[in-house]
Design a protein around this motif. Structure first.
Motif, PDB file in Angstrom:
ATOM      1  N   ARG A  90       2.281   4.217   3.128  1.00  0.00           N
ATOM      2  CA  ARG A  90       3.348   3.242   2.864  1.00  0.00           C
ATOM      3  C   ARG A  90       2.762   1.854   2.616  1.00  0.00           C
ATOM      4  N   ASP A  91       1.782   1.475   3.458  1.00  0.00           N
ATOM      5  CA  ASP A  91       1.231   0.122   3.335  1.00  0.00           C
ATOM      6  C   ASP A  91       0.446  -0.055   2.035  1.00  0.00           C
ATOM      7  N   VAL A  92      -0.288   0.976   1.624  1.00  0.00           N
ATOM      8  CA  VAL A  92      -1.036   0.857   0.355  1.00  0.00           C
ATOM      9  C   VAL A  92      -0.034   0.744  -0.804  1.00  0.00           C
ATOM     10  N   GLU A  93       1.058   1.494  -0.715  1.00  0.00           N
ATOM     11  CA  GLU A  93       2.084   1.403  -1.768  1.00  0.00           C
ATOM     12  C   GLU A  93       2.676  -0.022  -1.804  1.00  0.00           C
ATOM     13  N   TRP A  94       2.986  -0.571  -0.630  1.00  0.00           N
ATOM     14  CA  TRP A  94       3.528  -1.938  -0.572  1.00  0.00           C
ATOM     15  C   TRP A  94       2.510  -2.946  -1.104  1.00  0.00           C
ATOM     16  N   LEU A  95       1.239  -2.732  -0.737  1.00  0.00           N
ATOM     17  CA  LEU A  95       0.180  -3.641  -1.197  1.00  0.00           C
ATOM     18  C   LEU A  95       0.145  -3.674  -2.730  1.00  0.00           C
ATOM     19  N   MET A  96       0.251  -2.490  -3.334  1.00  0.00           N
ATOM     20  CA  MET A  96       0.197  -2.399  -4.797  1.00  0.00           C
ATOM     21  C   MET A  96       1.439  -3.022  -5.442  1.00  0.00           C
ATOM     22  N   MET A  97       2.571  -3.025  -4.710  1.00  0.00           N
ATOM     23  CA  MET A  97       3.820  -3.596  -5.237  1.00  0.00           C
ATOM     24  C   MET A  97       3.876  -5.108  -5.077  1.00  0.00           C
ATOM     25  N   SER A  98       2.914  -5.681  -4.336  1.00  0.00           N
ATOM     26  CA  SER A  98       3.077  -7.085  -3.958  1.00  0.00           C
ATOM     27  C   SER A  98       2.468  -8.031  -4.993  1.00  0.00           C
ATOM     28  N   ASP A  99       3.057  -9.227  -5.058  1.00  0.00           N
ATOM     29  CA  ASP A  99       2.571 -10.257  -5.983  1.00  0.00           C
ATOM     30  C   ASP A  99       1.524 -11.131  -5.311  1.00  0.00           C
ATOM     31  N   VAL A 100       1.649 -11.287  -4.013  1.00  0.00           N
ATOM     32  CA  VAL A 100       0.672 -12.097  -3.279  1.00  0.00           C
ATOM     33  C   VAL A 100       0.483 -11.499  -1.884  1.00  0.00           C
ATOM     34  N   ILE A 101      -0.754 -11.577  -1.414  1.00  0.00           N
ATOM     35  CA  ILE A 101      -1.089 -11.070  -0.072  1.00  0.00           C
ATOM     36  C   ILE A 101      -1.529 -12.263   0.767  1.00  0.00           C
ATOM     37  N   VAL A 102      -0.860 -12.456   1.891  1.00  0.00           N
ATOM     38  CA  VAL A 102      -1.238 -13.532   2.818  1.00  0.00           C
ATOM     39  C   VAL A 102      -1.743 -12.865   4.086  1.00  0.00           C
ATOM     40  N   ALA A 103      -2.937 -13.247   4.529  1.00  0.00           N
ATOM     41  CA  ALA A 103      -3.523 -12.612   5.713  1.00  0.00           C
ATOM     42  C   ALA A 103      -3.912 -13.659   6.739  1.00  0.00           C
ATOM     43  N   GLU A 104      -3.519 -13.438   8.006  1.00  0.00           N
ATOM     44  CA  GLU A 104      -4.033 -14.272   9.084  1.00  0.00           C
ATOM     45  C   GLU A 104      -5.238 -13.497   9.614  1.00  0.00           C
ATOM     46  N   VAL A 105      -6.436 -14.087   9.444  1.00  0.00           N
ATOM     47  CA  VAL A 105      -7.666 -13.309   9.684  1.00  0.00           C
ATOM     48  C   VAL A 105      -8.443 -13.786  10.913  1.00  0.00           C
ATOM     49  N   THR A 106      -7.812 -14.625  11.745  1.00  0.00           N
ATOM     50  CA  THR A 106      -8.548 -15.147  12.907  1.00  0.00           C
ATOM     51  C   THR A 106      -8.887 -14.028  13.893  1.00  0.00           C
ATOM     52  N   GLN A 107      -7.910 -13.199  14.219  1.00  0.00           N
ATOM     53  CA  GLN A 107      -8.163 -12.055  15.116  1.00  0.00           C
ATOM     54  C   GLN A 107      -8.696 -10.904  14.264  1.00  0.00           C
ATOM     55  N   PRO A 108      -9.969 -10.532  14.445  1.00  0.00           N
ATOM     56  CA  PRO A 108     -10.552  -9.500  13.571  1.00  0.00           C
ATOM     57  C   PRO A 108      -9.801  -8.164  13.686  1.00  0.00           C
ATOM     58  N   SER A 109      -9.620  -7.518  12.547  1.00  0.00           N
ATOM     59  CA  SER A 109      -8.864  -6.265  12.489  1.00  0.00           C
ATOM     60  C   SER A 109      -9.413  -5.400  11.365  1.00  0.00           C
ATOM     61  N   LEU A 110      -9.760  -4.170  11.702  1.00  0.00           N
ATOM     62  CA  LEU A 110     -10.245  -3.243  10.664  1.00  0.00           C
ATOM     63  C   LEU A 110      -9.195  -3.035   9.585  1.00  0.00           C
ATOM     64  N   GLY A 111      -7.938  -2.891  10.025  1.00  0.00           N
ATOM     65  CA  GLY A 111      -6.862  -2.638   9.063  1.00  0.00           C
ATOM     66  C   GLY A 111      -6.703  -3.799   8.089  1.00  0.00           C
ATOM     67  N   VAL A 112      -6.774  -5.028   8.592  1.00  0.00           N
ATOM     68  CA  VAL A 112      -6.625  -6.191   7.714  1.00  0.00           C
ATOM     69  C   VAL A 112      -7.808  -6.259   6.742  1.00  0.00           C
ATOM     70  N   GLY A 113      -9.016  -6.002   7.243  1.00  0.00           N
ATOM     71  CA  GLY A 113     -10.187  -5.998   6.365  1.00  0.00           C
ATOM     72  C   GLY A 113     -10.043  -4.959   5.260  1.00  0.00           C
ATOM     73  N   TYR A 114      -9.548  -3.789   5.632  1.00  0.00           N
ATOM     74  CA  TYR A 114      -9.337  -2.714   4.652  1.00  0.00           C
ATOM     75  C   TYR A 114      -8.294  -3.132   3.609  1.00  0.00           C
ATOM     76  N   GLU A 115      -7.197  -3.714   4.088  1.00  0.00           N
ATOM     77  CA  GLU A 115      -6.140  -4.156   3.164  1.00  0.00           C
ATOM     78  C   GLU A 115      -6.687  -5.192   2.178  1.00  0.00           C
ATOM     79  N   LEU A 116      -7.506  -6.105   2.698  1.00  0.00           N
ATOM     80  CA  LEU A 116      -8.042  -7.147   1.814  1.00  0.00           C
ATOM     81  C   LEU A 116      -8.995  -6.546   0.782  1.00  0.00           C
ATOM     82  N   GLY A 117      -9.799  -5.563   1.196  1.00  0.00           N
ATOM     83  CA  GLY A 117     -10.689  -4.890   0.240  1.00  0.00           C
ATOM     84  C   GLY A 117      -9.901  -4.190  -0.861  1.00  0.00           C
ATOM     85  N   ARG A 118      -8.829  -3.506  -0.446  1.00  0.00           N
ATOM     86  CA  ARG A 118      -7.985  -2.825  -1.441  1.00  0.00           C
ATOM     87  C   ARG A 118      -7.322  -3.848  -2.369  1.00  0.00           C
ATOM     88  N   ALA A 119      -6.936  -4.989  -1.806  1.00  0.00           N
ATOM     89  CA  ALA A 119      -6.282  -6.031  -2.614  1.00  0.00           C
ATOM     90  C   ALA A 119      -7.252  -6.587  -3.656  1.00  0.00           C
TER      91      ALA A 119
END
Ligand code: 5HU
Length: 175
Positions: A90-119
């Motif tokens: 679901r999240d990869v589908e939403w990522l592909m549908m999105s016009d802009v991705i905003v990430a709060e990256v202060t707290q390290p997260s594997l999932g956020v890193g993965y999302e940013l790589g896919r973006a």
């Protein structure tokens, strides 16, 4: 405008109050597909809200099912396994549908890193927010990815989060 917000979940929920401020501000600019990242009810340890059924099985709470857009998954391990695949897909589908991705990256997260790589791989517009006052040092794989205007990393302090977002959305509104 579809906006995908990334923030740590299983990486740790220390910054959930800031996620809430970010999501609230982002909702002025478009539809935030991942509003659930800011929900108090999502914790790092409990995968989702979990409850015990009458016959002592483990099941997801209804609010978490609806937050995650899930229905009728079975209890226990299957629910957890199916849940993770459902969340990812679901999240990869939403990522592909999105016009802009905003990430709060202060707290390290594997999932956020993965999302940013896919973006990045999908040539999406990305805005990362980091608070140096946390004492943390942002991964070089995030700060170092900021080589063109499509991928920006912005250091900020908590009190200026709304104004930083205003400035960013002003800067992209005519693109
Ligand atoms: O339950 C979840 N729901 C969900 O949407 N995610 C996505 C959105 C977040 O930006 C990111 C958080 O990853 P992590 O849980 O590894 O910190 O992954 C992650 C999880 C749990 O890993």
């Amino acid at each position: 405008m579809n906006i995908y917000f990334c923030g740590s979940i299983r990486g740790g929920r220390q910054d959930v109050n800031i996620y809430q401020r970010i999501v609230k501000k982002l909702q002025q600019y478009g539809k935030v597909l991942t509003e659930h990242v800011s929900y108090d009810s999502l914790s790092a340890k409990a995968l989702f809200g979990v409850r015990t059924t009458a016959n002592n099985h483990i099941a997801l709470t209804d609010d978490c099912r609806s937050a995650l857009n899930m229905h009728a998954l079975g209890p226990g391990e299957d629910a957890v396994l199916d849940g993770d695949k459902a969340i990812h897909d679901r999240d990869v589908e939403w990522l592909m549908m999105s016009d802009v991705i905003v990430a709060e990256v202060t707290q390290p997260s594997l999932g956020v890193g993965y999302e940013l790589g896919r973006a990045v791989a999908a040539n999406k517009r990305v805005f990362c927010l980091f608070r140096p006052s946390s004492g943390k040092v942002l991964s070089a794989m995030i700060r170092g990815a900021s080589t063109n205007s499509l991928f920006q990393v912005q250091d900020y302090t908590e009190d200026e989060v709304e104004s930083i977002l205003e400035k960013y959305f002003d800067s992209i509104k005519n693109l």
